[in-house]
Scaffold this motif. Structure first.
Motif, PDB file in Angstrom:
ATOM      1  N   VAL A  54       6.986   8.129  82.249  1.00  0.00           N
ATOM      2  CA  VAL A  54       6.209   9.373  82.263  1.00  0.00           C
ATOM      3  C   VAL A  54       5.122   9.296  81.195  1.00  0.00           C
ATOM      4  CG1 VAL A  54       8.146  10.748  83.132  1.00  0.00           C
ATOM      5  CG2 VAL A  54       7.775  10.581  80.670  1.00  0.00           C
ATOM      6  N   ALA A  55       4.205  10.245  81.249  1.00  0.00           N
ATOM      7  CA  ALA A  55       3.123  10.294  80.260  1.00  0.00           C
ATOM      8  C   ALA A  55       3.697  10.622  78.881  1.00  0.00           C
ATOM      9  CB  ALA A  55       2.100  11.353  80.659  1.00  0.00           C
ATOM     10  N   PRO A  56       3.185   9.998  77.824  1.00  0.00           N
ATOM     11  CA  PRO A  56       3.692  10.258  76.473  1.00  0.00           C
ATOM     12  C   PRO A  56       3.630  11.741  76.080  1.00  0.00           C
ATOM     13  CG  PRO A  56       2.313   8.323  76.459  1.00  0.00           C
ATOM     14  CD  PRO A  56       2.185   8.932  77.830  1.00  0.00           C
ATOM     15  N   GLY A  57       2.625  12.452  76.555  1.00  0.00           N
ATOM     16  CA  GLY A  57       2.508  13.862  76.218  1.00  0.00           C
ATOM     17  C   GLY A  57       3.579  14.726  76.852  1.00  0.00           C
ATOM     18  N   ALA A  58       4.286  14.194  77.830  1.00  0.00           N
ATOM     19  CA  ALA A  58       5.341  14.953  78.511  1.00  0.00           C
ATOM     20  C   ALA A  58       6.672  14.895  77.763  1.00  0.00           C
ATOM     21  CB  ALA A  58       5.530  14.424  79.930  1.00  0.00           C
ATOM     22  N   VAL A  59       6.750  14.083  76.725  1.00  0.00           N
ATOM     23  CA  VAL A  59       8.004  13.872  76.003  1.00  0.00           C
ATOM     24  C   VAL A  59       7.927  14.522  74.624  1.00  0.00           C
ATOM     25  CG1 VAL A  59       9.582  12.131  75.068  1.00  0.00           C
ATOM     26  CG2 VAL A  59       8.353  11.685  77.196  1.00  0.00           C
ATOM     27  N   GLY A  68      23.445  10.580  56.761  1.00  0.00           N
ATOM     28  CA  GLY A  68      22.650   9.397  56.461  1.00  0.00           C
ATOM     29  C   GLY A  68      22.066   8.672  57.655  1.00  0.00           C
ATOM     30  N   LEU A  69      22.353   9.150  58.848  1.00  0.00           N
ATOM     31  CA  LEU A  69      21.783   8.556  60.051  1.00  0.00           C
ATOM     32  C   LEU A  69      20.751   9.503  60.641  1.00  0.00           C
ATOM     33  CD1 LEU A  69      25.028   7.277  61.813  1.00  0.00           C
ATOM     34  CD2 LEU A  69      23.428   5.948  60.461  1.00  0.00           C
ATOM     35  N   VAL A  70      19.721   8.950  61.243  1.00  0.00           N
ATOM     36  CA  VAL A  70      18.722   9.763  61.925  1.00  0.00           C
ATOM     37  C   VAL A  70      19.265  10.123  63.300  1.00  0.00           C
ATOM     38  CG1 VAL A  70      16.404   9.782  62.911  1.00  0.00           C
ATOM     39  CG2 VAL A  70      16.792   8.723  60.693  1.00  0.00           C
ATOM     40  N   THR A  71      19.288  11.411  63.616  1.00  0.00           N
ATOM     41  CA  THR A  71      19.655  11.849  64.963  1.00  0.00           C
ATOM     42  C   THR A  71      18.368  12.149  65.709  1.00  0.00           C
ATOM     43  OG1 THR A  71      19.846  14.160  64.300  1.00  0.00           O
ATOM     44  CG2 THR A  71      21.855  12.812  64.214  1.00  0.00           C
ATOM     45  N   VAL A  72      18.364  11.878  66.998  1.00  0.00           N
ATOM     46  CA  VAL A  72      17.154  12.039  67.805  1.00  0.00           C
ATOM     47  C   VAL A  72      17.473  12.898  69.018  1.00  0.00           C
ATOM     48  CG1 VAL A  72      15.300  10.840  69.033  1.00  0.00           C
ATOM     49  CG2 VAL A  72      16.403   9.732  67.082  1.00  0.00           C
ATOM     50  N   ASP A  73      16.637  13.904  69.243  1.00  0.00           N
ATOM     51  CA  ASP A  73      16.750  14.763  70.419  1.00  0.00           C
ATOM     52  C   ASP A  73      15.490  14.571  71.253  1.00  0.00           C
ATOM     53  OD1 ASP A  73      17.763  16.797  72.137  1.00  0.00           O
ATOM     54  OD2 ASP A  73      16.439  18.239  71.165  1.00  0.00           O
ATOM     55  N   ILE A  74      15.656  14.055  72.460  1.00  0.00           N
ATOM     56  CA  ILE A  74      14.535  13.797  73.364  1.00  0.00           C
ATOM     57  C   ILE A  74      14.577  14.823  74.485  1.00  0.00           C
ATOM     58  CG2 ILE A  74      13.556  12.151  75.039  1.00  0.00           C
ATOM     59  CD1 ILE A  74      13.257  11.125  72.220  1.00  0.00           C
ATOM     60  N   ARG A  75      13.435  15.433  74.775  1.00  0.00           N
ATOM     61  CA  ARG A  75      13.289  16.337  75.920  1.00  0.00           C
ATOM     62  C   ARG A  75      12.145  15.793  76.759  1.00  0.00           C
ATOM     63  NH1 ARG A  75      15.649  21.576  75.087  1.00  0.00           N
ATOM     64  NH2 ARG A  75      16.651  21.602  73.066  1.00  0.00           N
ATOM     65  N   ALA A  76      12.463  15.480  78.011  1.00  0.00           N
ATOM     66  CA  ALA A  76      11.465  14.834  78.864  1.00  0.00           C
ATOM     67  C   ALA A  76      11.805  15.023  80.333  1.00  0.00           C
ATOM     68  CB  ALA A  76      11.394  13.349  78.541  1.00  0.00           C
ATOM     69  N   PRO A  77      10.785  14.912  81.183  1.00  0.00           N
ATOM     70  CA  PRO A  77      11.062  14.928  82.622  1.00  0.00           C
ATOM     71  C   PRO A  77      11.570  13.561  83.073  1.00  0.00           C
ATOM     72  CG  PRO A  77       8.713  14.710  82.241  1.00  0.00           C
ATOM     73  CD  PRO A  77       9.356  14.883  80.889  1.00  0.00           C
ATOM     74  N   TYR A  78      12.218  13.564  84.212  1.00  0.00           N
ATOM     75  CA  TYR A  78      12.719  12.336  84.824  1.00  0.00           C
ATOM     76  C   TYR A  78      11.744  11.928  85.913  1.00  0.00           C
ATOM     77  CZ  TYR A  78      15.632   9.562  87.999  1.00  0.00           C
ATOM     78  OH  TYR A  78      16.123   8.588  88.823  1.00  0.00           O
ATOM     79  N   VAL A 108      19.600   4.718  63.268  1.00  0.00           N
ATOM     80  CA  VAL A 108      19.648   5.774  64.277  1.00  0.00           C
ATOM     81  C   VAL A 108      21.091   6.007  64.687  1.00  0.00           C
ATOM     82  CG1 VAL A 108      18.871   6.494  66.568  1.00  0.00           C
ATOM     83  CG2 VAL A 108      17.334   5.193  65.083  1.00  0.00           C
ATOM     84  N   GLY A 109      21.501   7.265  64.640  1.00  0.00           N
ATOM     85  CA  GLY A 109      22.853   7.649  65.046  1.00  0.00           C
ATOM     86  C   GLY A 109      22.829   8.201  66.456  1.00  0.00           C
ATOM     87  N   GLU A 110      23.172   9.467  66.581  1.00  0.00           N
ATOM     88  CA  GLU A 110      23.260  10.108  67.891  1.00  0.00           C
ATOM     89  C   GLU A 110      21.881  10.309  68.511  1.00  0.00           C
ATOM     90  OE1 GLU A 110      24.652  14.391  69.748  1.00  0.00           O
ATOM     91  OE2 GLU A 110      25.534  13.705  67.871  1.00  0.00           O
ATOM     92  N   VAL A 111      21.777   9.988  69.794  1.00  0.00           N
ATOM     93  CA  VAL A 111      20.552  10.210  70.560  1.00  0.00           C
ATOM     94  C   VAL A 111      20.916  11.099  71.748  1.00  0.00           C
ATOM     95  CG1 VAL A 111      18.690   9.163  71.906  1.00  0.00           C
ATOM     96  CG2 VAL A 111      19.603   7.972  69.898  1.00  0.00           C
ATOM     97  N   THR A 112      20.301  12.273  71.801  1.00  0.00           N
ATOM     98  CA  THR A 112      20.526  13.203  72.906  1.00  0.00           C
ATOM     99  C   THR A 112      19.300  13.198  73.798  1.00  0.00           C
ATOM    100  OG1 THR A 112      21.859  14.609  71.470  1.00  0.00           O
ATOM    101  CG2 THR A 112      21.035  15.608  73.502  1.00  0.00           C
ATOM    102  N   VAL A 113      19.505  13.030  75.100  1.00  0.00           N
ATOM    103  CA  VAL A 113      18.403  13.032  76.057  1.00  0.00           C
ATOM    104  C   VAL A 113      18.608  14.227  76.983  1.00  0.00           C
ATOM    105  CG1 VAL A 113      17.232  11.766  77.913  1.00  0.00           C
ATOM    106  CG2 VAL A 113      18.218  10.523  75.969  1.00  0.00           C
ATOM    107  N   ARG A 114      17.635  15.126  76.985  1.00  0.00           N
ATOM    108  CA  ARG A 114      17.681  16.314  77.844  1.00  0.00           C
ATOM    109  C   ARG A 114      16.584  16.186  78.894  1.00  0.00           C
ATOM    110  NH1 ARG A 114      20.805  19.782  74.563  1.00  0.00           N
ATOM    111  NH2 ARG A 114      20.572  19.278  72.369  1.00  0.00           N
TER     112      ARG A 114
END
Length: 127
Positions: A54-59, A68-78, A108-114
């Protein structure tokens, strides 16, 4: 939270401290490099966009700090492709952990993809 060597990664609390020091015109600490949390978010969003097709602007990416770990939450279309939503989300998680960690120097620790929607893939015309 500290990454390898003298690089200090910018989890939310560390970013606030660095911004205070940056406002005074002085470095955060002698011999350190401060990386703003927004830079991490851009790296993780770009990796997710590439993986999802997808386009970078959509994420949208947000980071946090968990022991001590970086957690990442990603929101993006499929982007409907030949892989299932679950398989694609798992691939995004792997890419963020492996490539994102290597690029940023962060652990990087937990990665959540929505998944926020579906982007149709363009159909190719047969001539």
């Amino acid at each position: 939270m500290a990454a390898q060597g003298a690089v200090r990664d910018a989890a939310p609390a560390a970013a606030r401290d660095a911004e205070q020091d940056a406002g005074s015109g002085r470095p955060a600490a002698p011999g350190t490099v401060v990386i703003r949390s927004r830079a991490f978010e851009h790296v993780f969003a770009a990796l997710a966009a590439r993986t999802l097709g997808v386009a970078p602007g959509a994420v949208a990416a947000r980071i946090g700090d968990a022991r001590g770990l970086v957690t990442v939450d990603i929101r993006a279309p499929y982007s409907a492709r030949d892989r299932s939503v679950v398989a694609t989300a798992a691939e995004v998680q792997r890419v963020i952990r492996d490539e994102g960690g290597a690029l940023s120097g962060a652990r990087v620790g937990e990665v959540t993809v929505r998944i926020t929607g579906v982007v149709p893939t363009p159909r190719r015309r047969l001539s």
